[in-house]
Motif scaffolding. Structure first.
Motif, PDB file in Angstrom:
ATOM      1  N   MET A 194       0.846  -1.210   0.000  1.00  0.00           N
ATOM      2  CA  MET A 194       0.000   0.000   0.000  1.00  0.00           C
ATOM      3  C   MET A 194       0.877   1.255   0.000  1.00  0.00           C
ATOM      4  O   MET A 194       0.565   2.241  -0.655  1.00  0.00           O
ATOM      5  CB  MET A 194      -0.913   0.012   1.230  1.00  0.00           C
ATOM      6  N   LEU A 195       1.965   1.179   0.757  1.00  0.00           N
ATOM      7  CA  LEU A 195       2.874   2.330   0.815  1.00  0.00           C
ATOM      8  C   LEU A 195       3.516   2.560  -0.548  1.00  0.00           C
ATOM      9  O   LEU A 195       3.625   3.700  -1.011  1.00  0.00           O
ATOM     10  CB  LEU A 195       3.960   2.089   1.873  1.00  0.00           C
ATOM     11  N   ALA A 196       3.915   1.474  -1.185  1.00  0.00           N
ATOM     12  CA  ALA A 196       4.511   1.607  -2.522  1.00  0.00           C
ATOM     13  C   ALA A 196       3.478   2.183  -3.499  1.00  0.00           C
ATOM     14  O   ALA A 196       3.828   2.957  -4.392  1.00  0.00           O
ATOM     15  CB  ALA A 196       5.013   0.246  -3.002  1.00  0.00           C
ATOM     16  N   SER A 197       2.201   1.841  -3.290  1.00  0.00           N
ATOM     17  CA  SER A 197       1.162   2.311  -4.217  1.00  0.00           C
ATOM     18  C   SER A 197       0.896   3.807  -4.077  1.00  0.00           C
ATOM     19  O   SER A 197       0.278   4.408  -4.953  1.00  0.00           O
ATOM     20  CB  SER A 197      -0.129   1.504  -4.041  1.00  0.00           C
ATOM     21  N   VAL A 198       1.323   4.423  -2.963  1.00  0.00           N
ATOM     22  CA  VAL A 198       1.221   5.890  -2.848  1.00  0.00           C
ATOM     23  C   VAL A 198       2.624   6.521  -2.977  1.00  0.00           C
ATOM     24  O   VAL A 198       2.883   7.593  -2.466  1.00  0.00           O
ATOM     25  CB  VAL A 198       0.498   6.360  -1.565  1.00  0.00           C
ATOM     26  N   TRP A 199       3.506   5.810  -3.657  1.00  0.00           N
ATOM     27  CA  TRP A 199       4.796   6.329  -4.095  1.00  0.00           C
ATOM     28  C   TRP A 199       5.807   6.526  -2.975  1.00  0.00           C
ATOM     29  O   TRP A 199       6.729   7.326  -3.115  1.00  0.00           O
ATOM     30  CB  TRP A 199       4.612   7.628  -4.900  1.00  0.00           C
ATOM     31  N   CYS A 200       5.637   5.794  -1.888  1.00  0.00           N
ATOM     32  CA  CYS A 200       6.702   5.805  -0.876  1.00  0.00           C
ATOM     33  C   CYS A 200       7.900   5.068  -1.451  1.00  0.00           C
ATOM     34  O   CYS A 200       7.749   4.046  -2.128  1.00  0.00           O
ATOM     35  CB  CYS A 200       6.274   5.033   0.373  1.00  0.00           C
ATOM     36  N   GLN A 201       9.074   5.560  -1.144  1.00  0.00           N
ATOM     37  CA  GLN A 201      10.291   4.865  -1.554  1.00  0.00           C
ATOM     38  C   GLN A 201      11.024   4.264  -0.354  1.00  0.00           C
ATOM     39  O   GLN A 201      11.809   3.348  -0.508  1.00  0.00           O
ATOM     40  CB  GLN A 201      11.234   5.837  -2.263  1.00  0.00           C
ATOM     41  N   TYR A 202      10.778   4.825   0.809  1.00  0.00           N
ATOM     42  CA  TYR A 202      11.486   4.393   2.029  1.00  0.00           C
ATOM     43  C   TYR A 202      10.473   4.002   3.105  1.00  0.00           C
ATOM     44  O   TYR A 202       9.348   4.499   3.099  1.00  0.00           O
ATOM     45  CB  TYR A 202      12.350   5.538   2.589  1.00  0.00           C
ATOM     46  N   VAL A 203      10.881   3.148   4.025  1.00  0.00           N
ATOM     47  CA  VAL A 203      10.051   2.880   5.203  1.00  0.00           C
ATOM     48  C   VAL A 203      10.961   2.654   6.409  1.00  0.00           C
ATOM     49  O   VAL A 203      11.946   1.905   6.326  1.00  0.00           O
ATOM     50  CB  VAL A 203       9.080   1.693   4.977  1.00  0.00           C
ATOM     51  N   ILE A 204      10.651   3.359   7.493  1.00  0.00           N
ATOM     52  CA  ILE A 204      11.424   3.174   8.743  1.00  0.00           C
ATOM     53  C   ILE A 204      10.958   1.874   9.400  1.00  0.00           C
ATOM     54  O   ILE A 204       9.748   1.648   9.537  1.00  0.00           O
ATOM     55  CB  ILE A 204      11.194   4.368   9.707  1.00  0.00           C
ATOM     56  N   ILE A 205      11.895   1.046   9.774  1.00  0.00           N
ATOM     57  CA  ILE A 205      11.556  -0.220  10.444  1.00  0.00           C
ATOM     58  C   ILE A 205      12.421  -0.351  11.694  1.00  0.00           C
ATOM     59  O   ILE A 205      13.626  -0.093  11.663  1.00  0.00           O
ATOM     60  CB  ILE A 205      11.778  -1.421   9.487  1.00  0.00           C
ATOM     61  N   GLY A 206      11.763  -0.702  12.813  1.00  0.00           N
ATOM     62  CA  GLY A 206      12.504  -0.950  14.047  1.00  0.00           C
ATOM     63  C   GLY A 206      12.873   0.300  14.815  1.00  0.00           C
ATOM     64  O   GLY A 206      13.816   0.281  15.629  1.00  0.00           O
ATOM     65  N   HIS A 207      12.127   1.386  14.593  1.00  0.00           N
ATOM     66  CA  HIS A 207      12.374   2.588  15.401  1.00  0.00           C
ATOM     67  C   HIS A 207      12.223   2.210  16.877  1.00  0.00           C
ATOM     68  O   HIS A 207      11.379   1.397  17.231  1.00  0.00           O
ATOM     69  CB  HIS A 207      11.383   3.695  15.018  1.00  0.00           C
ATOM     70  N   SER A 208      13.021   2.815  17.738  1.00  0.00           N
ATOM     71  CA  SER A 208      12.993   2.419  19.164  1.00  0.00           C
ATOM     72  C   SER A 208      11.608   2.627  19.776  1.00  0.00           C
ATOM     73  O   SER A 208      11.231   1.915  20.712  1.00  0.00           O
ATOM     74  CB  SER A 208      14.044   3.192  19.952  1.00  0.00           C
ATOM     75  N   GLU A 209      10.841   3.606  19.252  1.00  0.00           N
ATOM     76  CA  GLU A 209       9.484   3.798  19.802  1.00  0.00           C
ATOM     77  C   GLU A 209       8.591   2.615  19.435  1.00  0.00           C
ATOM     78  O   GLU A 209       7.713   2.221  20.204  1.00  0.00           O
ATOM     79  CB  GLU A 209       8.903   5.140  19.298  1.00  0.00           C
ATOM     80  N   ARG A 210       8.800   2.014  18.284  1.00  0.00           N
ATOM     81  CA  ARG A 210       8.034   0.811  17.891  1.00  0.00           C
ATOM     82  C   ARG A 210       8.498  -0.387  18.735  1.00  0.00           C
ATOM     83  O   ARG A 210       7.697  -1.191  19.173  1.00  0.00           O
ATOM     84  CB  ARG A 210       8.225   0.480  16.407  1.00  0.00           C
ATOM     85  N   ARG A 211       9.813  -0.465  18.952  1.00  0.00           N
ATOM     86  CA  ARG A 211      10.318  -1.596  19.761  1.00  0.00           C
ATOM     87  C   ARG A 211       9.772  -1.485  21.185  1.00  0.00           C
ATOM     88  O   ARG A 211       9.336  -2.468  21.776  1.00  0.00           O
ATOM     89  CB  ARG A 211      11.855  -1.567  19.801  1.00  0.00           C
ATOM     90  N   GLU A 212       9.816  -0.253  21.720  1.00  0.00           N
ATOM     91  CA  GLU A 212       9.495  -0.028  23.130  1.00  0.00           C
ATOM     92  C   GLU A 212       7.986  -0.067  23.407  1.00  0.00           C
ATOM     93  O   GLU A 212       7.537  -0.720  24.323  1.00  0.00           O
ATOM     94  CB  GLU A 212      10.054   1.354  23.511  1.00  0.00           C
ATOM     95  N   TYR A 213       7.198   0.646  22.596  1.00  0.00           N
ATOM     96  CA  TYR A 213       5.765   0.791  22.920  1.00  0.00           C
ATOM     97  C   TYR A 213       4.895  -0.270  22.251  1.00  0.00           C
ATOM     98  O   TYR A 213       3.755  -0.449  22.637  1.00  0.00           O
ATOM     99  CB  TYR A 213       5.232   2.173  22.487  1.00  0.00           C
ATOM    100  N   TYR A 214       5.395  -0.904  21.208  1.00  0.00           N
ATOM    101  CA  TYR A 214       4.543  -1.847  20.469  1.00  0.00           C
ATOM    102  C   TYR A 214       5.164  -3.243  20.421  1.00  0.00           C
ATOM    103  O   TYR A 214       4.725  -4.078  19.632  1.00  0.00           O
ATOM    104  CB  TYR A 214       4.261  -1.305  19.056  1.00  0.00           C
ATOM    105  N   GLY A 215       6.172  -3.443  21.261  1.00  0.00           N
ATOM    106  CA  GLY A 215       6.745  -4.779  21.424  1.00  0.00           C
ATOM    107  C   GLY A 215       7.333  -5.371  20.155  1.00  0.00           C
ATOM    108  O   GLY A 215       7.337  -6.587  19.980  1.00  0.00           O
ATOM    109  N   GLU A 216       7.841  -4.547  19.269  1.00  0.00           N
ATOM    110  CA  GLU A 216       8.385  -5.088  18.019  1.00  0.00           C
ATOM    111  C   GLU A 216       9.788  -5.666  18.282  1.00  0.00           C
ATOM    112  O   GLU A 216      10.703  -4.944  18.644  1.00  0.00           O
ATOM    113  CB  GLU A 216       8.407  -4.008  16.936  1.00  0.00           C
ATOM    114  N   ASP A 217       9.901  -6.966  18.102  1.00  0.00           N
ATOM    115  CA  ASP A 217      11.185  -7.623  18.349  1.00  0.00           C
ATOM    116  C   ASP A 217      11.797  -8.066  17.009  1.00  0.00           C
ATOM    117  O   ASP A 217      11.199  -7.881  15.948  1.00  0.00           O
ATOM    118  CB  ASP A 217      11.008  -8.801  19.309  1.00  0.00           C
ATOM    119  N   SER A 218      12.961  -8.681  17.100  1.00  0.00           N
ATOM    120  CA  SER A 218      13.680  -9.012  15.862  1.00  0.00           C
ATOM    121  C   SER A 218      12.885  -9.899  14.900  1.00  0.00           C
ATOM    122  O   SER A 218      12.876  -9.630  13.696  1.00  0.00           O
ATOM    123  CB  SER A 218      15.030  -9.642  16.194  1.00  0.00           C
ATOM    124  N   PRO A 219      12.191 -10.960  15.373  1.00  0.00           N
ATOM    125  CA  PRO A 219      11.436 -11.768  14.402  1.00  0.00           C
ATOM    126  C   PRO A 219      10.372 -10.945  13.646  1.00  0.00           C
ATOM    127  O   PRO A 219      10.216 -11.098  12.425  1.00  0.00           O
ATOM    128  CB  PRO A 219      10.786 -12.855  15.276  1.00  0.00           C
TER     129      PRO A 219
END
Ligand code: PEP
Length: 250
Positions: free
Chosen positions: A83-108
Motif C-alpha cells: 500500500m505504501l509503494a502504491s502511494v509512491w513511498c520509496q522508504y520505510v522506517i523499520i525498528g524505530h525504538s518507539e516501535r520496539r518499546e511501545y509496540y513490542g516489536e522484536d527481531s522476528p
C-alpha cells in the motif's frame, strides 16, 4: 560513493494542513539542498498521498514510518508495504525504538517487516540503538551487534545491498542529548565492521544514518565523520528552516 540521506521522521505530528504547508516550505527552497543529499520526508500515513502530490516534480523523496509484518488481510489498523509503494513511498522506517518499546516489536517481527518492505520495492531504514542503562553498563556494542545479527545479517547479499541502517541511541532521541561525534562515529564504524564480517566489501556501500537530537548546530560535525552518511531527524524535521539547515550541513 554512499548515498547521503537526510530523512525527517515527523512521528505523530501535524494535521494534514500543517504537513502540507511544511512540505511547501521545503519545496520552495529545494534548490538549497546540496546535490549530493537525498532528502526524505516521512509523514504520518494519512498524509502520504497528498504529500506525494506535492513532491512528485521535485527530488525530495517520500517515506513511511512503519509497515505491517504481513502482506495483506485481516489485520485491522495495519498498513501493508504494498500500500505504501502504491502511494509512491520509496522508504520505510523499520525498528524505530518507539516501535520496539511501545509496540513490542522484536527481531522476528522486524525481519518480517523488512521482508515485506523489500518485496514491495521499498528501501528499509532499519533502526538500531542502545538504551541509556545499556550504554552506562558499557554493553552498547553487544546490544547493537545482537540487533544487527538477528535481522540484517540474515539477509542475502542482494537484499542487504538495498538496506539503509540508522544508529539511534535511545537516550539521545527527543531528549536534546546528542551522542558526541566521536561516540557516534565509533558505533557507526562498529556497525560497518559487523556488516563486513558477513557481507564483505558490500558493507562499505551501506548508508548508515545517525539519529538522536540531530539539529543545525551539531549536524555538520556529525556528518563530517567517516562512517556517518546522514541523519534520521525527528523534532528538527518539523521546522522547514532547521531541516534544510541540517541537509545543508554536508
Ligand atoms: C527519531 O525519533 O528518529 C529522532 C532521531 O528524534 P529526535 O531527532 O527528535 O531526537
Amino acid at each position: 560513493m554512499r548515498t547521503k540521506i537526510v530523512a525527517g521522521n515527523w512521528k505523530m505530528n501535524t494535521t494534514l494542513e500543517q504537513g502540507l504547508s511544511l512540505v511547501k516550505e521545503l519545496i520552495a527552497k529545494e534548490n538549497e539542498i546540496p546535490a549530493c543529499v537525498q532528502m526524505v520526508v516521512v509523514p504520518p500515513f494519512t498524509h502520504l498521498y497528498s504529500v506525494y502530490q506535492l513532491l512528485k516534480d521535485y527530488r525530495i523523496a517520500l517515506g513511511a514510518q512503519n509497515c505491517a509484518a504481513q502482506a495483506k488481510g485481516a489485520y485491522t489498523g495495519e498498513v501493508a508495504a504494498e500500500m505504501l509503494a502504491s502511494v509512491w513511498c520509496q522508504y520505510v522506517i523499520i525498528g524505530h525504538s518507539e516501535r520496539r518499546e511501545y509496540y513490542g516489536e522484536d527481531s522476528p517481527i522486524l525481519c518480517q517487516k523488512i521482508t515485506q518492505a523489500l518485496h514491495s520495492g521499498l528501501i528499509p531504514v532499519f533502526c538500531v540503538g542502545e538504551r541509556l542503562e545499556e550504554r552506562e553498563a558499557g554493553n552498547h556494542f553487544e546490544v547493537i551487534a545482537q540487533q544487527v545479527k538477528e535481522t540484517v545479517l540474515l539477509l542475502n547479499p542482494v537484499d542487504f545491498s538495498k538496506m539503509v541502517i540508522a544508529y539511534e541511541p535511545v537516550w539521545a532521541i527527543g531528549t536534546g542529548k546528542t551522542a558526541s561525534s566521536a561516540q557516534a562515529q565509533e558505533v557507526h564504524a562498529f556497525i560497518r565492521q559487523t556488516l563486513a564480517e558477513v557481507f564483505g566489501a558490500l558493507a562499505a556501500q551501506t548508508t548508515i544514518l545517525y539519529g538522536g537530537s540531530c539539529k543545525p548546530s551539531n549536524a555538520a560535525e556529525l556528518f563530517a565523520q567517516d562512517d556517518i552518511d546522514g541523519g534520521l531527524i525527528g523534532g528538527a524535521s518539523l521546522q522547514a528552516e532547521d531541516f534544510l539547515a541540517i541537509a545543508k550541513a554536508f
